[in-house]
Design a protein around this motif. Structure first.
Motif, short mmCIF file in Angstrom:
data_model
loop_
_atom_site.label_atom_id
_atom_site.label_comp_id
_atom_site.label_asym_id
_atom_site.label_seq_id
_atom_site.Cartn_x
_atom_site.Cartn_y
_atom_site.Cartn_z
N GLY A 275 -4.67 -0.42 -9.42
CA GLY A 275 -5.85 -0.86 -9.19
C GLY A 275 -6.68 -1.88 -9.83
O GLY A 275 -7.50 -2.85 -9.56
N GLY B 44 -6.17 8.20 -6.63
CA GLY B 44 -6.17 6.73 -7.16
C GLY B 44 -5.22 5.99 -6.00
O GLY B 44 -5.69 4.77 -5.85
N ARG B 45 -4.01 6.72 -5.34
CA ARG B 45 -3.39 5.94 -4.35
C ARG B 45 -4.54 5.83 -2.99
O ARG B 45 -4.14 4.52 -2.25
CB ARG B 45 -2.10 6.84 -4.05
CG ARG B 45 -0.98 6.68 -5.25
CD ARG B 45 0.10 7.41 -4.73
NE ARG B 45 1.22 7.24 -5.71
CZ ARG B 45 2.44 7.69 -5.85
NH1 ARG B 45 2.75 8.14 -4.43
NH2 ARG B 45 3.27 7.25 -6.61
N LEU C 187 -9.56 11.50 0.53
CA LEU C 187 -10.04 11.30 -0.84
C LEU C 187 -10.88 12.48 -1.14
O LEU C 187 -11.08 13.06 -2.20
CB LEU C 187 -10.63 10.12 -0.99
CG LEU C 187 -11.16 9.63 -2.51
CD1 LEU C 187 -10.13 9.62 -3.24
CD2 LEU C 187 -12.01 8.27 -2.59
N LYS D 251 -12.58 1.40 -8.32
CA LYS D 251 -12.49 2.66 -8.13
C LYS D 251 -11.19 3.46 -8.54
O LYS D 251 -10.94 4.44 -9.28
CB LYS D 251 -13.10 3.34 -7.01
CG LYS D 251 -14.65 2.96 -6.87
CD LYS D 251 -15.01 3.78 -5.46
CE LYS D 251 -16.62 3.68 -5.28
NZ LYS D 251 -16.93 4.34 -3.97
N SER D 252 -10.14 2.74 -7.79
CA SER D 252 -8.79 3.28 -8.04
C SER D 252 -8.51 3.36 -9.52
O SER D 252 -7.97 4.41 -10.08
CB SER D 252 -7.93 2.42 -7.14
OG SER D 252 -6.54 2.89 -7.44
N TRP E 58 -13.56 -0.89 -4.17
CA TRP E 58 -12.55 0.19 -4.15
C TRP E 58 -11.41 0.12 -5.25
O TRP E 58 -10.99 1.11 -5.67
CB TRP E 58 -12.11 0.44 -2.94
CG TRP E 58 -13.22 1.33 -1.81
CD1 TRP E 58 -14.07 0.73 -1.22
CD2 TRP E 58 -13.25 2.76 -1.88
NE1 TRP E 58 -14.87 1.81 -0.66
CE2 TRP E 58 -14.45 3.01 -1.25
CE3 TRP E 58 -12.51 3.69 -2.51
CZ2 TRP E 58 -14.81 4.35 -0.80
CZ3 TRP E 58 -12.97 5.18 -2.28
CH2 TRP E 58 -14.16 5.16 -1.31
N TYR F 216 -9.85 6.96 -11.18
CA TYR F 216 -8.62 7.74 -10.81
C TYR F 216 -7.40 7.50 -11.63
O TYR F 216 -6.39 8.14 -11.68
CB TYR F 216 -8.14 8.02 -9.66
CG TYR F 216 -9.43 8.21 -8.53
CD1 TYR F 216 -9.67 9.48 -8.55
CD2 TYR F 216 -9.99 7.37 -7.66
CE1 TYR F 216 -10.90 9.94 -7.74
CE2 TYR F 216 -11.12 7.58 -6.94
CZ TYR F 216 -11.45 9.33 -7.14
OH TYR F 216 -12.60 9.38 -6.25
N ASN G 71 -5.38 4.64 -11.73
CA ASN G 71 -4.46 4.04 -10.98
C ASN G 71 -4.21 2.63 -11.75
O ASN G 71 -5.28 1.85 -11.42
CB ASN G 71 -4.59 3.88 -9.47
CG ASN G 71 -3.36 3.32 -8.66
OD1 ASN G 71 -2.55 2.32 -9.38
ND2 ASN G 71 -3.07 3.95 -7.67
N ALA H 37 -7.67 5.48 -3.04
CA ALA H 37 -8.58 4.34 -3.17
C ALA H 37 -7.92 3.15 -3.17
O ALA H 37 -8.68 2.24 -2.65
CB ALA H 37 -9.48 4.79 -4.58
N TYR H 38 -6.70 2.98 -3.53
CA TYR H 38 -6.28 1.79 -3.64
C TYR H 38 -5.94 1.24 -2.27
O TYR H 38 -6.00 0.06 -1.83
CB TYR H 38 -4.72 1.96 -4.50
CG TYR H 38 -4.16 0.46 -4.48
CD1 TYR H 38 -4.15 -0.24 -5.81
CD2 TYR H 38 -3.12 0.22 -3.34
CE1 TYR H 38 -3.43 -1.29 -5.87
CE2 TYR H 38 -2.32 -0.98 -3.62
CZ TYR H 38 -2.53 -1.79 -4.55
OH TYR H 38 -1.76 -2.91 -4.72
N TYR I 182 0.65 -1.18 -0.14
CA TYR I 182 0.08 -0.02 -0.01
C TYR I 182 0.72 1.38 -0.17
O TYR I 182 2.01 1.24 0.41
CB TYR I 182 -0.88 0.03 1.06
CG TYR I 182 -0.13 -0.22 2.27
CD1 TYR I 182 0.02 1.35 3.25
CD2 TYR I 182 0.09 -1.35 3.08
CE1 TYR I 182 0.42 1.19 4.62
CE2 TYR I 182 0.41 -1.21 4.31
CZ TYR I 182 0.83 -0.04 5.28
OH TYR I 182 1.34 0.19 6.37
#
Length: 377
Positions: free
Chosen positions: A326, A291-292, A281, A316-317, A313, A321, A323, A294-295, A248
């Motif tokens: 993700g 993006g980070r 966020l 979503k990332s 999620w 965004y 990423n 959400a990741y 992460y």
């Protein structure tokens, strides 16, 4: 070209330093599905020869000790039991009998009579029998000599290379183990297979006698290979623990919410970490940072056992965004959700009925609590 390689190496190093890793202890499904009403298994050795004289002749021809195969079977059973202790699936009992059945041809004998299966399962209060019906081991030793070099000091104390004759011994071990799994209630053979394991050992010394003395002996090789089969078979019939690694984001440091959540995650405060990342966020307008965040939220939910939200999620990332991590993480989580469905089925307790035997070791059926281990890259 070298400069380009160095650039990408340094770039990868910088990116990896932005992340921390966490290990999750979970389960991998068994290779085959065993009926849920089988909760306990008795281990039976059926490798005694039908005629003792044949067994003695076979031992002489192959160079086996009189009790070598029996010791190998016991080693395999001990390995199997030790591996299954780490799984919540079965209770296992080691039977005291050694049944006759193995033949010199190395093929499976006729299956056990179901009346005998019933007698043994009642005796040991189990639902099934796991029977080793073939055990054959071989060990071939070869030796020779070859030229080699070593570093020595000359009379002036300088280090130089010296050529010498090196003697070596090589041992090639091979085991064939035939296993049947009998379902007493349904009177079916769930599994029947022959497992072959082999390995080569080598030793070297300045004399042939010393090289042979250092080489593993046949009994040790047989037990080593038997342990390998025991571990393999445990994974075939029971869900086994595995450790998976996740990463992460802990940076950029300029984003206080991402950084605070990373600190909370590092001390296993995952609910608080998710709250911090969600707050970040809402506050950020930078899509890369979003993006980070959400990741990280996806990872937090996976750690807490909510794979559905974790998958949402991770999606979503990538989708919202951009990423790219993700997308691959969402795919990984989708596979894990499928795996969890298989595990739930394999670990499902049978429905009680009047004919069912008393449960043994029922407390083992609870899936293990997820444990995590933190590591900073």
């Amino acid at each position: 070209m070298k400069r380009l390689f160095l650039f990408y190496f340094l770039l990868a190093l910088v990116l990896s330093s932005c992340m921390k890793s966490v290990s999750i202890n979970t389960l991998r499904p068994a290779d085959i599905n065993i009926p849920n009403d089988i909760q306990s298994i008795a281990l039976i050795d059926r490798t005694a020869y039908k005629k003792d004289a044949i067994g003695i002749i076979e031992g002489v021809l192959t160079g086996e000790g009189i009790n070598e195969d029996r010791d190998g079977v016991m080693t395999m059973f001990n390995s199997l039991q030790n591996s299954l202790r780490a799984s919540p699936r079965f209770d296992v009992v080691l039977a005291s009998e050694r049944l006759k059945g193995q033949n010199i041809l190395g093929s499976f004998p006729e299956p056990l009579d179901w009346r005998q299966v019933d007698q043994l399962t009642r005796k040991y209060n189990t639902d099934a029998l796991l029977v080793v019906e073939i055990f054959d081991s071989n060990f071939i030793v070869t030796n020779g000599k070859r030229k080699n070099t070593r570093k020595v000091k000359d009379k002036d104390g300088n280090e130089v290379e010296e050529e010498y004759t090196e003697f070596f011994a090589e041992g090639v071990g091979n085991n064939r183990i035939g296993i049947r799994l009998y379902d007493a209630k349904n009177r079916t053979i769930i599994d029947q297979d022959i497992y072959t394991s082999n390995k080569t050992w080598e030793s070297s010394a300045t004399s042939l006698k010393e090289a042979l003395a250092q080489l593993v002996n046949k009994s040790q090789a047989t037990k080593y290979l038997a342990r390998s089969v025991g571990n393999t078979y445990a994974s075939k019939i029971a869900p086994m623990p595995v450790r998976v690694s996740r990463s992460y984001y802990a940076k950029p440091k300029k984003n206080s919410y991402l950084r605070k959540g990373a600190r909370q995650a590092s001390v296993n405060q995952w609910e608080d970490a998710i709250s911090s990342w969600k707050m970040g966020l809402r506050k950020t307008s930078d899509s890369k940072t979003a993006g980070r965040l959400a990741y990280n939220i996806a990872l937090g939910y996976e750690i807490m056992g909510d794979l559905f939200k974790a998958h949402e999620w991770a999606g979503k990332s990538f989708v919202d965004y951009g990423n790219k991590k993700g997308r691959s993480y969402a795919s990984l989580l989708n596979n894990r959700m499928i795996t969890e469905e298989i595990l739930d089925e394999q670990l499902r307790l049978p429905e009680k009925d009047s004919d069912q035997k008393p449960e043994t070791g029922g407390e083992k059926q609870d899936k293990p609590t997820i444990k995590i281990k933190m590591k900073e890259n």
